[in-house]
Design an enzyme around this catalytic site. Structure first.
Site, short mmCIF file in Angstrom:
data_model
loop_
_atom_site.label_atom_id
_atom_site.label_comp_id
_atom_site.label_asym_id
_atom_site.label_seq_id
_atom_site.Cartn_x
_atom_site.Cartn_y
_atom_site.Cartn_z
N ASP A 18 48.48 35.98 41.61
CA ASP A 18 48.85 35.17 42.77
C ASP A 18 50.36 35.20 43.04
O ASP A 18 50.80 35.52 44.15
CB ASP A 18 48.40 33.71 42.58
CG ASP A 18 46.88 33.59 42.54
OD1 ASP A 18 46.21 34.40 43.21
OD2 ASP A 18 46.38 32.69 41.86
N ARG A 99 51.31 21.17 33.96
CA ARG A 99 51.79 21.27 35.34
C ARG A 99 52.90 20.27 35.69
O ARG A 99 53.88 20.63 36.33
CB ARG A 99 50.62 21.13 36.33
CG ARG A 99 49.55 22.21 36.22
CD ARG A 99 50.14 23.58 36.07
NE ARG A 99 49.14 24.65 36.14
CZ ARG A 99 49.27 25.80 35.52
NH1 ARG A 99 50.31 26.04 34.74
NH2 ARG A 99 48.33 26.73 35.65
N ASP A 128 45.14 22.37 40.19
CA ASP A 128 46.58 22.54 39.95
C ASP A 128 47.43 22.25 41.17
O ASP A 128 48.57 21.80 41.05
CB ASP A 128 46.87 23.94 39.43
CG ASP A 128 46.54 24.09 37.96
OD1 ASP A 128 46.37 23.05 37.30
OD2 ASP A 128 46.46 25.23 37.47
N SER A 180 40.37 34.71 35.60
CA SER A 180 41.50 33.83 35.90
C SER A 180 41.84 33.08 34.63
O SER A 180 41.02 32.34 34.10
CB SER A 180 41.13 32.85 37.02
OG SER A 180 42.20 31.95 37.26
#
Length: 407
Positions: A18, A99, A128, A180
């Site tokens: 990404d 995060r 996320d 992923s």
């Protein structure tokens, strides 16, 4: 789409699929804006190798690699372990609490660089995006946030790979190994491909699938013992030796990994409303949680232990939902810290082919009194007292029965 006011963007950069294509995409869609890449080092290991060269080659003006490991463990992981917080009984929150700390650092760098916006590569289907953006709002409430997955032309990871190939962007994955994944000091997650069907058994024994350890079948035939020492709920020693908190997690990952410990397959309820299937490797964390919970068994009174279990669920949901920087999470942490005042002692565990077996626990503050609990003769407990206790404890039931209200 272009916003001519955006001249400089700070990008949360991992070097994965990404974020690798986001750099050229931002420059194409925001009038050749400057892109500053930021990688928060929370224990990704070799994933950070060669990242600066890759970021610059794909169009970033610079890359910050911020060592957040110590803060990550001491200020996020350990407080969550002390809380006993586990999401839906299985998930040890590895991605969830990583995060907020990364996003906080993004804001700090964005302010120092005079950036106009912060960008992340989270999908519109995931958790996320919420975790990043709630943290950004906490520290930069007026900062513009760019989330390409909500607006760009790509509909799948296949589309992204095609874009990367057209722009000569090097990738460490291919169409066949395109799980992923998210890796940090605490865990490794796997999603996508065959895992999207819950009927499929994960390919634990396939070479390259598990990265932090082995499957239980491949673990040694001999058990391994490990002893953890806690002081006020904080792990301080491993097998009798004082150890730094970051090194503790690393060493427990090695120990747990080689014994097939900490592999979890879960269909979890995402914050955004859907169910998602993932496989998590958390070998060291699973050991740490087990040891801490065992110590609390002898150090906490019944009322505190039971109430704390309710708090653990609430804490886990807050962390999972990205609400780390909130008054309630801080208040719950204050409660948890007060419960840990006497959670001090040693816990011995036996690890065997994916199992964690209790092998002994001691504490100078243990509430377990062998003289009271013994089945042998004692001088401190009058068993006749139990009759009156039961009469009072059962009085509400007796009254309802006399009224004919028991069905």
């Amino acid at each position: 789409m272009a916003d001519n006011k955006i001249k400089k963007v700070v990008l949360a950069y991992s070097g994965g699929l990404d974020t690798s294509i986001i750099i050229p995409w931002l420059k194409e869609n925001y009038d050749n804006c400057e892109v500053i890449a930021v990688s928060g080092d929370v224990g990704q290991g070799t994933e950070l190798d060669g990242l600066e060269e890759k970021a610059i080659k794909t169009g970033a003006s610079k890359l910050y690699i911020e060592d957040l490991n110590k803060e990550f463990v001491d200020e996020y992981i350990i407080p969550t372990v002390k809380a006993g917080a586990v999401y839906e009984g299985k998930y040890l929150l590895g991605t969830s609490f990583a995060r907020p700390i990364i996003a906080k650092r993004l804001v700090e760098i964005a302010k120092a660089e005079g950036a106009d916006a912060i960008c992340h590569g989270c999908t519109g289907k995931g958790n996320d995006q919420v975790r990043f953006e709630l943290a950004i709002k906490a520290y930069a409430p007026d900062m513009k946030i760019i989330a390409p997955w909500r607006t760009w032309e790509f509909k799948s990871r296949e589309d992204e790979i095609e874009y990367a190939e057209k722009h000569n962007i090097p990738l460490k994955i291919n169409r066949e190994t395109n799980y992923s994944k998210d890796k940090n000091l605490w865990h490794l997650s796997h999603e996508g491909l065959d895992l999207e069907n819950p009927a499929n058994e994960p390919m634990y024994n396939k070479e390259g699938f598990l990265e932090l350890g082995v499957s239980p079948e491949q673990a040694p035939d001999k058990a391994e013992y490990v002893t953890l020492t806690f002081e006020k709920g904080v792990p301080t020693k491993l097998n009798g030796e004082a150890i730094d908190s970051v090194e503790l997690i690393k060493e427990l990952n090695k120990i747990g990994g080689r014994n097939g410990v900490g592999i979890t397959d879960i269909v979890e309820n995402r914050l955004v409303g859907m169910k998602a299937r993932g496989v998590y490797e958390t070998p060291g964390g699973t050991i740490l949680y087990a040891a801490h919970a065992k110590l609390e068994e002898i150090c906490l009174d019944k009322d505190t232990l039971h109430y704390k279990q309710n708090v653990a669920n609430a804490f886990a949901e807050l962390v999972y939902d990205g609400k780390w920087y909130t008054p309630l999470r801080e208040a719950l942490s204050a409660f948890v810290d007060s419960t840990q005042e006497y959670v001090t002692g040693d816990v011995k565990l036996k690890l065997y082919k994916g199992n964690i077996i209790d092998a002994g626990v001691t504490s100078p503050y243990s509430l377990y009194d062998e003289e009271i609990a013994t089945f042998d003769e004692d001088q401190v407990y009058d068993q006749n007292d139990s009759a009156g206790f039961i009469n009072l404890f059962g009085l509400p039931i007796k009254v309802r029965a006399k009224k004919g209200l028991i069905k």
